[in-house]
Design an enzyme around this catalytic site. Structure first.
Site, PDB file in Angstrom:
ATOM      1  N   ASP A 121      50.106 -40.710 -24.099  1.00 24.21           N
ATOM      2  CA  ASP A 121      48.907 -40.406 -23.461  1.00 24.21           C
ATOM      3  C   ASP A 121      48.416 -41.754 -22.999  1.00 24.21           C
ATOM      4  O   ASP A 121      48.142 -42.679 -24.378  1.00 24.21           O
ATOM      5  CB  ASP A 121      48.141 -39.221 -23.438  1.00 24.21           C
ATOM      6  CG  ASP A 121      47.261 -38.619 -22.319  1.00 24.21           C
ATOM      7  OD1 ASP A 121      47.129 -37.462 -22.181  1.00 24.21           O
ATOM      8  OD2 ASP A 121      46.587 -39.787 -20.814  1.00 24.21           O
TER       9      ASP A 121
HETATM   10  C1  GLC Z   1      43.962 -39.554 -18.987  1.00 26.53           C
HETATM   11  C2  GLC Z   1      45.580 -38.166 -19.014  1.00 26.53           C
HETATM   12  C3  GLC Z   1      46.464 -37.908 -18.020  1.00 26.53           C
HETATM   13  C4  GLC Z   1      46.905 -38.905 -17.311  1.00 26.53           C
HETATM   14  C5  GLC Z   1      46.662 -40.741 -17.700  1.00 26.53           C
HETATM   15  C6  GLC Z   1      46.657 -41.426 -16.852  1.00 26.53           C
HETATM   16  O1  GLC Z   1      43.357 -39.386 -19.974  1.00 26.53           O
HETATM   17  O2  GLC Z   1      44.652 -37.119 -20.662  1.00 26.53           O
HETATM   18  O3  GLC Z   1      46.893 -36.483 -18.509  1.00 26.53           O
HETATM   19  O4  GLC Z   1      47.495 -38.926 -16.550  1.00 26.53           O
HETATM   20  O5  GLC Z   1      45.731 -40.325 -18.966  1.00 26.53           O
HETATM   21  O6  GLC Z   1      45.069 -41.138 -16.111  1.00 26.53           O
END
Ligand code: GLC
Length: 742
Positions: free
Chosen positions: A283
């Site tokens: 993430d």
């Molecule tokens: C965010 C979220 C994740 C998302 C990623 C890209 O922090 O936790 O669900 O896909 O970053 O935006």
């Protein structure tokens, strides 16, 4: 001149590479390409940067991204939208020595150009075909805009409505969540990668992110492996079984080890037990966040722990880009680990067809055709109306008559447009012109001679009461008042945990003041989570839970308000009476001192200051008609270990409207080698019945449906006595019983 020769050389290399694609299968193509790659180029494939907008985490200044792409130091970009921008960056990527194309990812969570209900709301439809089709449309639109990969579905089971990200998933139940996960993966990936309207799906956030202590986002998770397997992993397994291309790990630590560096879940379970062949993306920055977690001492330590554990791609932390080369050169990370991660990523690029044609998703004509697509908007309205849950309809106030003489609409969300998208929408600059506000939806349905009054009344989240007087003035003039209240669209979603989940600001005060006029009120509740609204629930005649329904919100709501559609939604989460009751969910254990009834406080598991049941149970939702579910029959009172029984009920529409009912089947394992939930959803079906019509609904229950994880975390079923409950919510009382015999 030299540049031209270089380009020609590259194109010939690429054409060789490209032409070889047809002849070789994926493995040999990728192995061949891998054998040509330098360590630096391999690490480049593990590196993902954010593009032009939509940062959901810390942006690290990193100099010239395009230069790095040209040098083959970037494998993927996120948040780059549109065929022009993706083509431009792809052209740069093809200038790198081996011309390996980028993959473009984005959070296409509940729609792209056309926004659908937030996933929690869409799950309230209990309509798996609808859920799949919405994802299919989202993928079709996103692919037309150059997107290869969506960071969805979010499949985190969540039992705590204080957690803002409940809006993004399928609620509290493992069975329903697993079915929704499967439907959304099939929707996004369609007929399979390689099809021009398919995007890679990404089951997230692996794992147990929804169990954050206190419902506080990013907080720790601590549970037994048995609970992890029993409740939180099955939707991920359903996604893997559905062929999901990727997973994303979660920010939280699990039992003391951050998911990003957790080889138990990533290597032992996902890539081991489940034999997952796709790849795992971190993430946003989660690899680097193992430093503040106190699990890594620096970037190199974080990179080492993440790559060894099985996190293949680094979203935005730069730990891989900055430190992996040295870690490999010093022997701390075997190059085989790098090769495995790179190969997983290259295989997906191959499956997407990007080696054959890196620009296949960059088609301006297709992009135009998927913009303001009328068919998609029509379906968004369908999805919206089927996601609405009717919570109360005292004296059958609803549906309203379209000839109602004067309607007053009050509330901070009545005329909102983009707000109806809720969190995680790819809102485009021209969206406000396309979105049907709730006010416009009602206006569109009302007879042209009807009078419609409007007052905002208050803001979504402050103490300003200046608008009350105007609201009361128009309420006095109206025959019926429609109030649109709840929590702001950005009060749920990521990093939106709330300790107080009542209506925000002074909205409830406004409601109480308007109610004093004695006018009948239809309350629309806009929310990304279960809210607490006990006064309204007991005093307002009609209540529709409208979540955030997307581009066609206004029309969908009006379809229900005026009876063009009879509401059929059912709650995918339990609604608590107070925050103090959380966590509260239907499939709890019985304890040794269960309360006998709602008010039993006599040395039982209960609060002395609150009745025991939730405000609304999981699976609850009303209709404009009534349904009678009766005559539960089992094909046998005994089920053999390899056998099955059928369960049937008669469902009759006993009211005055055609409508749909979600018939739900729950079991209870009365005695187990570990304690078992008082109810477990094991089947549901949504049926449409004309008024007066009756239909027999048949479920098939197999011994495999009775399996659970025992104390040794083995997936088994156990002989013994079971109860069956069938009804229209988890509070069903129609009961049967059978015995599972050896
Ligand atoms: C965010 C979220 C994740 C998302 C990623 C890209 O922090 O936790 O669900 O896909 O970053 O935006």
């Amino acid at each position: 001149m030299l540049k031209k020769i270089k380009t020609l050389l590259l194109m010939s290399l690429l054409s060789f590479t490209v032409s070889s694609v047809c002849a070789q299968d994926a493995e040999s193509f990728v192995d061949n390409l891998l054998s040509k790659m330098t360590l630096d180029e391999k690490i480049g494939q593990l590196n993902q940067y954010n593009g032009d907008w939509g940062a959901t985490g810390k942006i690290t200044p990193d100099g010239d991204k395009e230069k790095q792409i040209r040098e083959g130091k970037v494998g993927s970009m996120l948040n780059v939208t549109g065929v022009d921008k993706t083509r431009k960056l792809q052209e740069i990527a093809l200038q790198s020595r081996l011309g390996i194309p980028l993959i473009f990812g984005q959070d296409v969570i509940h729609g792209f150009r056309t926004t659908f209900p937030i996933p929690l709301g869409e799950t309230a439809s209990w309509d798996l075909a609808l859920i799949e089709k919405a994802a299919r449309i989202a993928a079709t639109e996103a692919a037309a805009y150059g997107i290869h990969w969506t960071f969805a579905p979010m499949v985190d089971i969540a039992r705590d409505p204080r957690w803002g990200r409940v809006m993004e998933g399928a609620g509290e139940d493992t069975y329903l969540g697993s079915k929704a996960a499967e439907a959304r993966v099939h929707g996004f990936q369609g007929k399979g990668l390689g099809n021009i309207d398919a995007v890679m799906a990404c089951a997230k956030h692996f794992a147990a992110y929804g169990a954050a202590v206190g419902g506080r986002d990013y907080n720790s998770v601590d549970m037994s492996n048995r609970q992890l397997y029993e409740t939180y992993l099955p939707p991920f397994k359903a996604a893997v079984d559905a062929g999901v291309a990727t997973l994303m790990n979660s920010f939280n630590d699990i039992n003391g080890v951050p998911a990003t560096g957790n080889s138990f879940i990533l290597r032992d379970i996902l890539k081991g037990e489940w034999n997952f062949k796709g790849f795992v993306v971190s993430d946003w920055g989660s690899i680097g966040e193992m430093i503040p977690h106190g699990y890594a001492k620096d970037e190199a330590d974080a990179a080492l722990k993440a790559i060894i554990a099985g996190s293949d791609m680094d979203m935005e932390s730069r730990c891989y880009k900055n430190t992996l080369q040295k870690l490999v050169e010093t022997g701390k990370v075997p190059v085989s680990i790098i090769d495995d991660a790179v190969k997983r990523i290259l295989l997906k690029k191959y499956e997407l067809g990007l080696f054959t044609d890196p620009f296949r998703y960059c088609n301006a004509e297709r992009e135009k055709a998927q913009t303001n697509n009328a068919e998609h908007l029509k379906f968004a309205r369908e999805a919206g109306k089927k996601s609405i849950v009717l919570l109360r309809n005292k004296n059958n106030l609803l549906p309203l008559n379209k000839n109602t003489k004067t309607v007053a609409m009050i509330g901070p969300f009545a005329k909102a447009t983009v707000a109806n998208h809720g969190f995680w929408s790819i809102a485009f600059d021209d969206d406000s012109t396309r979105i049907v506000s709730q006010y416009d939806g009602i206006r569109n349905h009302l007879d042209k001679n009807s009078v419609m009054l409007y007052a905002k009344g208050c803001n979504e989240n402050d103490n300003d009461r200046k608008g009350f007087a105007e609201a009361l003035r128009i309420a006095q003039k109206a025959d019926v008042v429609i109030m649109s209240l709840g929590e702001g669209p950005a009060m749920s979603g990521e990093a939106r945990s709330r300790s107080n989940i009542h209506f925000s600001g002074v909205q409830e005060d406004l409601l109480k003041e308007v109610a004093k006029t004695g006018k009948p009120i239809v309350l629309l509740i806009n929310a990304g989570r279960p809210l607490i609204f006990n006064w309204a629930a007991d005093n307002v005649q009609a209540i529709l839970y409208t979540w955030w329904l997307g581009t066609e919100a206004g029309n969908a709501i009006a379809d229900v308000v005026f009876g063009d559609y009879n509401p059929s939604g059912k709650l995918p989460m339990t609604f608590p009476r107070t925050e103090g009751q959380i966590p509260i969910y239907y499939n709890h254990y019985n304890t040794g001192r269960p309360a006998k009834d709602n008010n039993d406080k006599n040395y039982v598991s209960a609060y002395i200051d609150l009745q025991n049941d939730p405000k609304y149970p999981f699976g609850y939702g009303l209709s404009y008609t009534t349904f009678d579910i009766s005559n539960l029959q089992l094909s046998s009172s005994k089920m053999t270990a390899d056998g099955k029984i059928t369960v049937s009920v008669d469902v009759k529409n006993t009211g005055n409207y055609d409508g749909e009912e979600v018939v739900q089947l729950y079991i209870r394992d009365l005695v187990g080698s570990v304690v078992r939930p008082v109810r477990e959803l094991k089947g549901f079906t949504k049926i449409a019945l004309k008024k007066g019509e009756m239909q027999k609904v048949i479920f098939e229950l197999k011994s495999s449906d009775l399996k659970f994880y025992n104390e040794k975390v083995r997936y088994i079923d156990e002989p013994g006595d079971y109860e069956i409950y069938v009804g229209n919510s988890s509070a069903a009382t129609l009961k049967g019983a059978f015995e599972l015999v050896n």
